[in-house]
Structure formats: C-alpha cells, structure tokens
Motif scaffolding. Structure first.
Motif, PDB file in Angstrom:
ATOM      1  N   LEU A  81      42.821  46.625  42.470  1.00  0.00           N
ATOM      2  CA  LEU A  81      42.559  45.228  42.140  1.00  0.00           C
ATOM      3  C   LEU A  81      43.097  44.995  40.729  1.00  0.00           C
ATOM      4  O   LEU A  81      42.579  45.557  39.767  1.00  0.00           O
ATOM      5  CB  LEU A  81      41.070  44.890  42.188  1.00  0.00           C
ATOM      6  N   GLN A  82      44.133  44.204  40.640  1.00  0.00           N
ATOM      7  CA  GLN A  82      44.703  43.848  39.343  1.00  0.00           C
ATOM      8  C   GLN A  82      44.138  42.500  38.934  1.00  0.00           C
ATOM      9  O   GLN A  82      44.254  41.526  39.676  1.00  0.00           O
ATOM     10  CB  GLN A  82      46.225  43.795  39.427  1.00  0.00           C
ATOM     11  N   MET A  83      43.538  42.451  37.755  1.00  0.00           N
ATOM     12  CA  MET A  83      42.868  41.240  37.282  1.00  0.00           C
ATOM     13  C   MET A  83      43.514  40.776  35.983  1.00  0.00           C
ATOM     14  O   MET A  83      43.639  41.559  35.042  1.00  0.00           O
ATOM     15  CB  MET A  83      41.380  41.523  37.054  1.00  0.00           C
ATOM     16  N   VAL A  84      43.939  39.525  35.954  1.00  0.00           N
ATOM     17  CA  VAL A  84      44.512  38.942  34.746  1.00  0.00           C
ATOM     18  C   VAL A  84      43.754  37.659  34.420  1.00  0.00           C
ATOM     19  O   VAL A  84      42.988  37.152  35.237  1.00  0.00           O
ATOM     20  CB  VAL A  84      46.024  38.650  34.910  1.00  0.00           C
ATOM     21  N   SER A  85      43.990  37.162  33.223  1.00  0.00           N
ATOM     22  CA  SER A  85      43.321  35.929  32.768  1.00  0.00           C
ATOM     23  C   SER A  85      41.821  36.007  32.998  1.00  0.00           C
ATOM     24  O   SER A  85      41.198  35.070  33.522  1.00  0.00           O
ATOM     25  CB  SER A  85      43.908  34.708  33.487  1.00  0.00           C
ATOM     26  N   LEU A  86      41.236  37.105  32.609  1.00  0.00           N
ATOM     27  CA  LEU A  86      39.810  37.329  32.865  1.00  0.00           C
ATOM     28  C   LEU A  86      38.945  36.359  32.079  1.00  0.00           C
ATOM     29  O   LEU A  86      39.282  35.962  30.947  1.00  0.00           O
ATOM     30  CB  LEU A  86      39.441  38.768  32.533  1.00  0.00           C
ATOM     31  N   LYS A  87      37.821  35.996  32.689  1.00  0.00           N
ATOM     32  CA  LYS A  87      36.870  35.058  32.101  1.00  0.00           C
ATOM     33  C   LYS A  87      35.515  35.743  31.968  1.00  0.00           C
ATOM     34  O   LYS A  87      35.218  36.678  32.717  1.00  0.00           O
ATOM     35  CB  LYS A  87      36.721  33.839  33.013  1.00  0.00           C
ATOM     36  N   PRO A  88      34.677  35.272  31.056  1.00  0.00           N
ATOM     37  CA  PRO A  88      33.340  35.859  30.931  1.00  0.00           C
ATOM     38  C   PRO A  88      32.566  35.850  32.250  1.00  0.00           C
ATOM     39  O   PRO A  88      31.792  36.776  32.519  1.00  0.00           O
ATOM     40  CB  PRO A  88      32.677  34.974  29.880  1.00  0.00           C
ATOM     41  N   GLU A  89      32.786  34.848  33.080  1.00  0.00           N
ATOM     42  CA  GLU A  89      32.076  34.782  34.363  1.00  0.00           C
ATOM     43  C   GLU A  89      32.569  35.820  35.367  1.00  0.00           C
ATOM     44  O   GLU A  89      31.979  35.966  36.438  1.00  0.00           O
ATOM     45  CB  GLU A  89      32.177  33.374  34.977  1.00  0.00           C
ATOM     46  N   ASP A  90      33.608  36.561  35.039  1.00  0.00           N
ATOM     47  CA  ASP A  90      34.036  37.673  35.880  1.00  0.00           C
ATOM     48  C   ASP A  90      33.232  38.941  35.602  1.00  0.00           C
ATOM     49  O   ASP A  90      33.394  39.947  36.305  1.00  0.00           O
ATOM     50  CB  ASP A  90      35.524  37.981  35.647  1.00  0.00           C
ATOM     51  N   THR A  91      32.384  38.896  34.596  1.00  0.00           N
ATOM     52  CA  THR A  91      31.557  40.048  34.253  1.00  0.00           C
ATOM     53  C   THR A  91      30.622  40.391  35.401  1.00  0.00           C
ATOM     54  O   THR A  91      29.865  39.543  35.888  1.00  0.00           O
ATOM     55  CB  THR A  91      30.747  39.763  32.977  1.00  0.00           C
ATOM     56  N   ALA A  92      30.681  41.637  35.850  1.00  0.00           N
ATOM     57  CA  ALA A  92      29.875  42.078  36.991  1.00  0.00           C
ATOM     58  C   ALA A  92      30.137  43.558  37.233  1.00  0.00           C
ATOM     59  O   ALA A  92      31.055  44.144  36.651  1.00  0.00           O
ATOM     60  CB  ALA A  92      30.226  41.287  38.251  1.00  0.00           C
ATOM     61  N   VAL A  93      29.326  44.133  38.111  1.00  0.00           N
ATOM     62  CA  VAL A  93      29.653  45.442  38.675  1.00  0.00           C
ATOM     63  C   VAL A  93      30.536  45.196  39.894  1.00  0.00           C
ATOM     64  O   VAL A  93      30.166  44.411  40.777  1.00  0.00           O
ATOM     65  CB  VAL A  93      28.395  46.226  39.060  1.00  0.00           C
ATOM     66  N   TYR A  94      31.672  45.834  39.924  1.00  0.00           N
ATOM     67  CA  TYR A  94      32.640  45.658  41.019  1.00  0.00           C
ATOM     68  C   TYR A  94      32.513  46.838  41.981  1.00  0.00           C
ATOM     69  O   TYR A  94      32.552  48.001  41.563  1.00  0.00           O
ATOM     70  CB  TYR A  94      34.052  45.563  40.461  1.00  0.00           C
ATOM     71  N   TYR A  95      32.389  46.497  43.262  1.00  0.00           N
ATOM     72  CA  TYR A  95      32.214  47.503  44.309  1.00  0.00           C
ATOM     73  C   TYR A  95      33.386  47.494  45.273  1.00  0.00           C
ATOM     74  O   TYR A  95      33.863  46.430  45.690  1.00  0.00           O
ATOM     75  CB  TYR A  95      30.936  47.237  45.100  1.00  0.00           C
ATOM     76  N   CYS A  96      33.787  48.668  45.665  1.00  0.00           N
ATOM     77  CA  CYS A  96      34.774  48.874  46.714  1.00  0.00           C
ATOM     78  C   CYS A  96      34.026  49.022  48.037  1.00  0.00           C
ATOM     79  O   CYS A  96      32.967  49.673  48.085  1.00  0.00           O
ATOM     80  CB  CYS A  96      35.545  50.141  46.372  1.00  0.00           C
ATOM     81  N   ALA A  97      34.561  48.424  49.099  1.00  0.00           N
ATOM     82  CA  ALA A  97      33.912  48.497  50.409  1.00  0.00           C
ATOM     83  C   ALA A  97      34.955  48.710  51.495  1.00  0.00           C
ATOM     84  O   ALA A  97      36.100  48.266  51.360  1.00  0.00           O
ATOM     85  CB  ALA A  97      33.118  47.225  50.680  1.00  0.00           C
ATOM     86  N   GLY A  98      34.548  49.352  52.582  1.00  0.00           N
ATOM     87  CA  GLY A  98      35.459  49.591  53.687  1.00  0.00           C
ATOM     88  C   GLY A  98      34.772  49.471  55.029  1.00  0.00           C
ATOM     89  O   GLY A  98      33.556  49.673  55.142  1.00  0.00           O
ATOM     90  N   LYS A  99      35.577  49.123  56.054  1.00  0.00           N
ATOM     91  CA  LYS A  99      35.052  49.018  57.402  1.00  0.00           C
ATOM     92  C   LYS A  99      36.158  49.280  58.397  1.00  0.00           C
ATOM     93  O   LYS A  99      37.343  49.088  58.099  1.00  0.00           O
ATOM     94  CB  LYS A  99      34.475  47.624  57.650  1.00  0.00           C
ATOM     95  N   GLY A 100      35.788  49.706  59.593  1.00  0.00           N
ATOM     96  CA  GLY A 100      36.773  49.894  60.643  1.00  0.00           C
ATOM     97  C   GLY A 100      37.327  48.568  61.109  1.00  0.00           C
ATOM     98  O   GLY A 100      36.657  47.543  61.047  1.00  0.00           O
ATOM     99  N   GLY A 101      38.583  48.574  61.564  1.00  0.00           N
ATOM    100  CA  GLY A 101      39.207  47.356  62.048  1.00  0.00           C
ATOM    101  C   GLY A 101      40.368  46.935  61.182  1.00  0.00           C
ATOM    102  O   GLY A 101      40.560  47.442  60.073  1.00  0.00           O
ATOM    103  N   TYR A 102      41.134  45.962  61.686  1.00  0.00           N
ATOM    104  CA  TYR A 102      42.349  45.543  60.985  1.00  0.00           C
ATOM    105  C   TYR A 102      42.054  44.610  59.816  1.00  0.00           C
ATOM    106  O   TYR A 102      42.541  44.802  58.703  1.00  0.00           O
ATOM    107  CB  TYR A 102      43.289  44.843  61.961  1.00  0.00           C
TER     108      TYR A 102
END
Length: 124
Positions: A81-102
């Motif tokens: 995940l490439q993030m540019v022009s970041l804002k204070p409201e982007d502050t968070a814990v970021y989680y990666c998730a996966g599931k079966g399927g296309y």
C-alpha cells in the motif's frame, strides 16, 4: 494456516508519504484476494483498499482515492500500500487481510485471515 505480517508503518508529517507491506505465508497466493483495513482509536475497522488475486481489479475507499495505491507481487507473496499526501485523519492501525476467491470485499466480515496491524501516525 495463513500468516500475514505487515511492515512499514511509522510517523510522518501531513503531506508526506509512506509505504506498507504485507507478507503472506502458509498457502498458495493464487485465488486469494487481499485488502487493507484501518482502525482509529474508538472507531470501527474500515476498508481502505482491496486487490484481486490477479492484481488487476482494485477497489478503494472514497477517502483514499487518488492518494493510496494498492498492489501485489504474487511472485513473492506480498501486498503493498503506497500512501501519498497523507492527512492527520489517516492516522490509524493498518491491517492486512486475506480471503479465498478472486475479488476483494469491503466488508471485513468476509475475511478469514488478518495480520497483527501496523501503526501509521500522521502529524499536522
């Protein structure tokens, strides 16, 4: 058992850039859609971006469109995940998730596998 490990979080000033990675292990990477979610203190875990197993189809939350780019490298079982022009409201814990399927999903309930999360803090 699938293991997802995020890396790349940190502290950045508003307007800056940051890149996250998610390394997957424990299963074949094909037919496995992936996504990024984020959770700010006191708020629900929200969808940020998702990518199909082929990497062709990409979905974004309206709040990050034009600023964030999701991608994946199936050769090395890693999502980015490439993030540019970041804002204070982007502050968070970021989680990666996966599931079966296309296709990915914006609904966190559809995901079977989750990483431990990585903190992103954007200062004003």
């Amino acid at each position: 058992q699938v293991q997802l490990v995020e890396s790349g979080g940190g502290l950045v000033q508003a307007g800056g850039s940051l890149g996250l990675s998610c390394a997957a292990s424990g299963r074949t990477f094909s037919n496995y859609a992936m996504a990024w979610f984020r959770q700010a203190p006191g708020k629900e875990r929200d969808f940020v971006a998702g990518v199909s197993w082929s990497g062709v189809t990409r979905y974004y939350a309206d709040s990050v469109k034009g600023r964030f780019t999701i991608s994946r490298g199936n050769a090395n079982n890693t999502m980015y995940l490439q993030m540019v022009s970041l804002k204070p409201e982007d502050t968070a814990v970021y989680y990666c998730a996966g599931k079966g399927g296309y296709y990915p999903s914006a609904d966190r309930r559809n995901y079977d596998d989750w990483g431990q999360g990585t903190q992103v803090t954007v200062s004003s």
